[in-house]
Design an enzyme around this catalytic site. Structure first.
Site, short mmCIF file in Angstrom:
data_model
loop_
_atom_site.label_atom_id
_atom_site.label_comp_id
_atom_site.label_asym_id
_atom_site.label_seq_id
_atom_site.Cartn_x
_atom_site.Cartn_y
_atom_site.Cartn_z
N ARG A 29 0.84 -1.20 0.00
CA ARG A 29 0.00 0.00 0.00
C ARG A 29 0.87 1.25 0.00
O ARG A 29 0.61 2.20 -0.72
CB ARG A 29 -0.93 0.00 1.22
CG ARG A 29 -1.83 1.23 1.24
CD ARG A 29 -2.72 1.28 2.45
NE ARG A 29 -1.94 1.27 3.68
CZ ARG A 29 -2.47 1.34 4.89
NH1 ARG A 29 -3.77 1.37 5.03
NH2 ARG A 29 -1.69 1.34 5.96
N ARG A 74 3.98 -0.32 15.10
CA ARG A 74 2.51 -0.26 15.14
C ARG A 74 1.96 -1.57 15.69
O ARG A 74 1.01 -1.57 16.48
CB ARG A 74 1.95 0.04 13.75
CG ARG A 74 2.08 1.52 13.36
CD ARG A 74 2.06 1.74 11.86
NE ARG A 74 0.82 1.36 11.22
CZ ARG A 74 0.69 1.14 9.91
NH1 ARG A 74 1.74 1.26 9.11
NH2 ARG A 74 -0.48 0.82 9.41
P1 AP5 Z 1 -6.89 -1.23 5.39
O1 AP5 Z 1 -8.34 -1.40 5.11
O2 AP5 Z 1 -6.29 0.09 5.14
O3 AP5 Z 1 -6.57 -1.72 6.86
P2 AP5 Z 1 -6.60 -0.94 8.23
O4 AP5 Z 1 -6.93 -1.93 9.28
O5 AP5 Z 1 -7.46 0.26 8.11
O6 AP5 Z 1 -5.07 -0.55 8.32
P3 AP5 Z 1 -4.36 0.78 8.81
O7 AP5 Z 1 -2.97 0.66 8.34
O8 AP5 Z 1 -5.15 1.98 8.44
O9 AP5 Z 1 -4.44 0.55 10.37
P4 AP5 Z 1 -3.71 1.27 11.50
O10 AP5 Z 1 -4.51 0.91 12.67
O11 AP5 Z 1 -2.27 0.97 11.58
O12 AP5 Z 1 -3.75 2.81 11.04
P5 AP5 Z 1 -4.66 4.05 11.45
O13 AP5 Z 1 -4.81 4.92 10.28
O14 AP5 Z 1 -5.87 3.64 12.18
O15 AP5 Z 1 -6.11 -2.33 4.54
C1 AP5 Z 1 -4.70 -2.32 4.43
C2 AP5 Z 1 -4.28 -2.76 3.01
O16 AP5 Z 1 -4.69 -4.10 2.81
C3 AP5 Z 1 -4.95 -1.95 1.92
O17 AP5 Z 1 -4.07 -1.79 0.86
C4 AP5 Z 1 -6.18 -2.81 1.51
O18 AP5 Z 1 -6.54 -2.62 0.18
C5 AP5 Z 1 -5.63 -4.21 1.76
N1 AP5 Z 1 -6.66 -5.17 2.19
C6 AP5 Z 1 -7.68 -4.93 3.08
N2 AP5 Z 1 -8.40 -6.05 3.29
C7 AP5 Z 1 -7.80 -7.02 2.56
C8 AP5 Z 1 -8.09 -8.42 2.36
N3 AP5 Z 1 -9.11 -9.03 2.96
N4 AP5 Z 1 -7.26 -9.12 1.54
C9 AP5 Z 1 -6.20 -8.50 0.91
N5 AP5 Z 1 -5.89 -7.20 1.05
C10 AP5 Z 1 -6.68 -6.47 1.85
O19 AP5 Z 1 -3.69 4.79 12.50
C11 AP5 Z 1 -2.48 5.37 12.07
C12 AP5 Z 1 -1.77 6.01 13.25
O20 AP5 Z 1 -2.58 7.08 13.78
C13 AP5 Z 1 -1.53 5.09 14.44
O21 AP5 Z 1 -0.33 4.36 14.30
C14 AP5 Z 1 -1.47 6.10 15.61
O22 AP5 Z 1 -0.22 6.74 15.65
C15 AP5 Z 1 -2.52 7.12 15.20
N6 AP5 Z 1 -3.86 6.81 15.74
C16 AP5 Z 1 -4.96 6.47 15.02
N7 AP5 Z 1 -6.01 6.23 15.83
C17 AP5 Z 1 -5.56 6.43 17.09
C18 AP5 Z 1 -6.16 6.29 18.37
N8 AP5 Z 1 -7.45 5.91 18.51
N9 AP5 Z 1 -5.39 6.57 19.46
C19 AP5 Z 1 -4.10 6.96 19.33
N10 AP5 Z 1 -3.47 7.08 18.16
C20 AP5 Z 1 -4.20 6.81 17.03
MG MG Z 2 -7.12 2.34 8.28
#
Ligand code: AP5
Ligand code: MG
Length: 182
Positions: free
Chosen positions: A126, A139
């Site tokens: 990605r 992470r």
């Molecule tokens: P995707 O759907 O993007 O997965 P995701 O679970 O949303 O992954 P993220 O990387 O967004 O999760 P994250 O929790 O690390 O990041 P976030 O933005 O929340 O899928 C991933 C990839 O796989 C895509 O390319 C998709 O097409 C593919 N895919 C999906 N399903 C598939 C399948 N079944 N088969 C094959 N491929 C597939 O957080 C980012 C940062 O923000 C954190 O590290 C933290 O620093 C901060 N943050 C966010 N929320 C908080 C919080 N509540 N508290 C504190 N810090 C926070």
């Molecule tokens: Mg996400």
């Protein structure tokens, strides 16, 4: 319907949130997206969040709860919402409880279960700015130490449902629809 999408980095929370929100016509509340917007805008919150996100740590509960509080008060959330990537700590979960009124209780916590080793490839492909091997490793570490404890927390409330995320995107969504009765 009020839903939490829960799972480790790359488990498909964002992908499935879009599917659910389209189907139910309810908003998608992703704290990751909100924080990335704050970073891009250069706001005070963005400045505080930038380095932490690049490291793969968690932005403070105080900041995250404040942005969720503001967003959840919008009128479009009155018919339901999907929370993606929030809560991520027990403190955020109890904070969420106090933000919601009685009519807004969380009905489903959908836990997307995946194998960590297989997810690395998905994320590298990605290529988001935090999708480099060092940050991804952090992470996962953060997820395992600070977010996993929410599994028993919501299990005790009998609203946690585990979905097999190691299937095609469409199949994962089919399983979600069965759980939430769509
Ligand atoms: P995707 O759907 O993007 O997965 P995701 O679970 O949303 O992954 P993220 O990387 O967004 O999760 P994250 O929790 O690390 O990041 P976030 O933005 O929340 O899928 C991933 C990839 O796989 C895509 O390319 C998709 O097409 C593919 N895919 C999906 N399903 C598939 C399948 N079944 N088969 C094959 N491929 C597939 O957080 C980012 C940062 O923000 C954190 O590290 C933290 O620093 C901060 N943050 C966010 N929320 C908080 C919080 N509540 N508290 C504190 N810090 C926070
Ligand atoms: Mg996400």
């Amino acid at each position: 319907m009020n839903i939490i999408l829960f799972g480790p980095p790359g488990s498909g929370k964002g992908t499935q949130a879009v599917n659910i929100c389209e189907n139910l016509s309810i908003p998608h509340l992703s704290t990751g997206d909100m924080l990335r917007e704050a970073v891009a805008s250069g706001s005070d919150i963005g400045k505080k969040a930038k380095e932490i996100m690049e490291d793969g740590g968690l932005v403070s509960d105080e900041i995250v709860l404040s942005i969720v509080k503001e967003r959840i008060a919008f009128k479009d959330c009155s018919n339901g919402f999907v929370l993606d990537g929030f809560p991520r700590t027990i403190n955020q979960a109890t904070g969420l409880d106090s933000l919601l009124d009685v009519s807004q209780k969380i009905e489903y916590v959908l836990r997307i279960k995946v194998d960590e080793e297989d997810i690395l490839k998905r994320l590298i492909e990605r290529g988001r700015s935090d999708d480099n091997p060092v940050t991804i490793k952090n992470r996962f570490k953060t997820y395992n130490s600070q977010t996993q404890p929410l599994i028993p927390f919501y299990e005790n409330r009998k609203i946690l449902f585990t979905i097999n995320g190691m299937q095609e995107i469409e199949k994962v969504f089919e399983d979600i629809k069965k759980v939430i009765g769509l």
